[in-house]
Design an enzyme around this catalytic site. Structure first.
Site, mmCIF file in Angstrom:
data_model
loop_
_atom_site.group_PDB
_atom_site.id
_atom_site.type_symbol
_atom_site.label_atom_id
_atom_site.label_comp_id
_atom_site.label_asym_id
_atom_site.label_seq_id
_atom_site.Cartn_x
_atom_site.Cartn_y
_atom_site.Cartn_z
ATOM 1 N N GLU A 73 0.817 -1.208 0.000
ATOM 2 C CA GLU A 73 0.000 0.000 0.000
ATOM 3 C C GLU A 73 0.853 1.262 0.000
ATOM 4 O OE1 GLU A 73 -3.720 -1.684 2.613
ATOM 5 O OE2 GLU A 73 -2.015 -0.808 3.672
ATOM 6 N N ASP A 244 -7.761 -4.875 9.916
ATOM 7 C CA ASP A 244 -7.337 -3.672 9.199
ATOM 8 C C ASP A 244 -7.254 -3.866 7.691
ATOM 9 O OD1 ASP A 244 -5.190 -5.285 9.042
ATOM 10 O OD2 ASP A 244 -3.746 -3.875 9.848
#
Lengths: 367, 367
Positions: A73, A244
């Site tokens: 990410e 998450d």
């Protein structure tokens, strides 16, 4: 074509070409120089300062590249003066191969020139900012006078959470549980010398007994149920940070229905957090609103408050800002020759050519 | 809390903790070691290999943070095995302050572990890959037997374009024009020693006379008209690479209407390229289709082909892949202690604590 070759061009790179780099070793040096709990307290100050001016930030959900085994990410954020991004991976299977589940590094940059100001390791810094964020939230939402925290999941993040909660809320009594007793043993070994009052438990049910705060922080990428509804009593604060990413949650939906849920950035948490199990209009409060108006926080002693933490780019922005400020006057960084800096900015090619023929005069010298 | 402090933890970081870093100096060393034109030819091979498998890539338009004076962008790309991203800024006003308009760095990473494999300067590498991409495209689209190229805009990218076109198409005669005569003088000074046949011109009109390829590469952020319709004859190839962000174009729309327009990645070019001036359904061909099927390329000797180049993340991916492959066995990099690598991956905190007390035994030693 030039054929000569030298190991280094002359002259050495200018200061403008150099970006301060904080290695893992230097991050550890910096943290110990300040003191871990003092660093966490300072980090909470930076986080609160940035959360208070939340609407000023350019916000975007993280840019994720998913694969079968993990995710990579990029998390950018900017307040119009500074820009930060973090590179972070999440690969639960890495642990079996002796690698970190999560590694990260990040950059702070000057919006007005686009030049990087800082390159930093962020594996440690992410652990610190995640813990500081949890403590910042609990400090505003947990029942007053909480003395005991249950910690379910005793992995790499555990001790950082413990230190942050002690630094900010004064909590010294911890009830620990992990499906892997080795993880709990590791946490005991690390925290005992620091003066914590530690209670290893045989089950999650045992761990939550008498705890005013319940931290869940497990790492398996699956819909797990670490906490069930009957385990959660009135008035507790739940610090749920293990869920998450899409497909990874820790709590039974019934707990979410009984709780007031606080999030960092709603669009991201609806994708990644515990509330991915709920309808898209499930009510949540963004935490910055609690700082702006304490009436948005805990309403009474029986309310269950729940922080559905997934980690947001502004937290990394705050952490890099702190490191950048605290580097000044220290030697905890190395200058990195990362930016090409020709004498004439239009003459990038001339710089390249002179590196092959370092004895040739610069064009300014010959007219 | 630990209070002792050492400059460096023991033992030194493991190889797993280290990411090879290619500084600006080492990028120049690597390029000269291979030879600039040879490097550009190899880069075209990497670009073509990746453009040929275009559909395999995860593609996303760049993630941009715009400000009044410039832009900071992240450009990620992945083929499922490797992942790359580039950080790049664009600040036209930087030149006046003695800074680069564009600076960049990038990372190549392993998708299966999420670990970075390479951190590299990319200011020089972007200049090289932009030139290699232009030459790759022109090599497939320009009229056969082209011997003369006009270059309008003689800034930092100019010489790289010249070298790439010579390396791939054998073009040695250049007609140069820039609104700033100093920029043209700089380009002449850099290219003369390399054996080019150079013709500085007093206007863009003069520069395009007899040129089979017209390269436009100017840097002002505005809707400019570097080329007007009457300047462009039948059969030429236009390599338009200066217009690369919203509000920045170089060509009169009439030229676009007369040309067959080739782009890298349509969704991005509609936002950033020359075709931002046209309707959203203005017909374009993605260049990878020309590699897949030459019938998609130039159709006859009178057709005007136009490459509306804005730069795409896969080109950076290819460039980082080449640098990574070519580093092996060289000393053109420094190992950077960027990844925390505790002995037990769950024991990040233990690693931090041991850095403060380097004489304390690792937990494995005491049981």
């Amino acid at each position: 074509m030039p054929t000569s070759f030298r190991a280094r061009p002359e002259p050495p790179p200018s200061p403008r070409a150099c970006v301060p780099f904080v290695s893992v070793a230097n991050m550890m040096n910096l943290v110990h120089h300040i003191g871990t709990e003092a660093f966490l307290r300072e980090l909470v100050q930076y986080l609160e300062a940035d959360f208070r001016r939340w609407p000023e930030f350019e916000k975007t959900p993280r840019v994720a590249a998913h694969s079968r085994v993990g995710v990579i990410e990029l998390m950018p954020a900017s307040d119009g003066r500074l820009y930060a991004f973090k590179y972070v991976n999440g690969h639960p299977k890495n642990v079996k191969e002796g690698l970190q589940t999560v590694t990260a590094f990040g950059v702070l940059a000057d919006v007005s020139s686009g030049y990087p100001l800082l390159l930093s390791e962020m594996t440690l810094l992410t652990a610190l900012r995640t813990a500081a964020t949890s403590a910042m939230v609990a400090h505003r939402l947990a029942p007053e006078g909480t003395e005991v925290m249950a910690m379910i999941g005793n992995g790499a993040q555990g001790e950082f959470q413990a230190l942050a909660f002690r630094a900010l809320l004064g909590i010294n009594r911890l009830r620990l549980y992990d499906i892997d007793p080795g993880a709990t043993a590791k946490t005991l070994r690390n925290l005992e010398p620091l003066g914590f009052d530690l209670h290893p438990c045989a089950s999650a049910e045992e761990a939550v007994v008498g705890a005013g705060i319940i931290t869940t922080c497990t790492a398996d990428k699956q819909y797990a149920t670490i906490l069930t509804d009957n385990m959660v009593g009135a008035g507790v604060h739940i610090n749920a940070i293990g869920g998450d990413c899409p497909g990874k949650t820790e709590l039974h939906p019934d707990i979410l229905r009984r709780s007031r849920v606080f999030v960092e950035y709603t669009p991201q948490t609806r994708i990644e957090g515990e509330i991915q199990q709920m309808a898209p209009d499930f009510p949540v409060t963004e935490f910055w609103q609690v700082l702006a108006d304490p009436a948005e926080g805990r309403r009474d002693t029986r309310e269950i408050t729940l922080f559905d933490g997934v980690g947001f780019a502004i937290e990394d922005f705050s952490a890099l800002r702190l490191v950048h400020d605290r580097l000044e006057g220290t030697s905890f960084f190395e200058p990195l020759d990362m930016i090409a800096d020709p004498d004439d900015p239009r003459d990038l090619f001339g710089m390249l050519q002179r590196a092959a023929h370092p004895s040739a005069p610069a064009p300014g010298a010959t007219g």
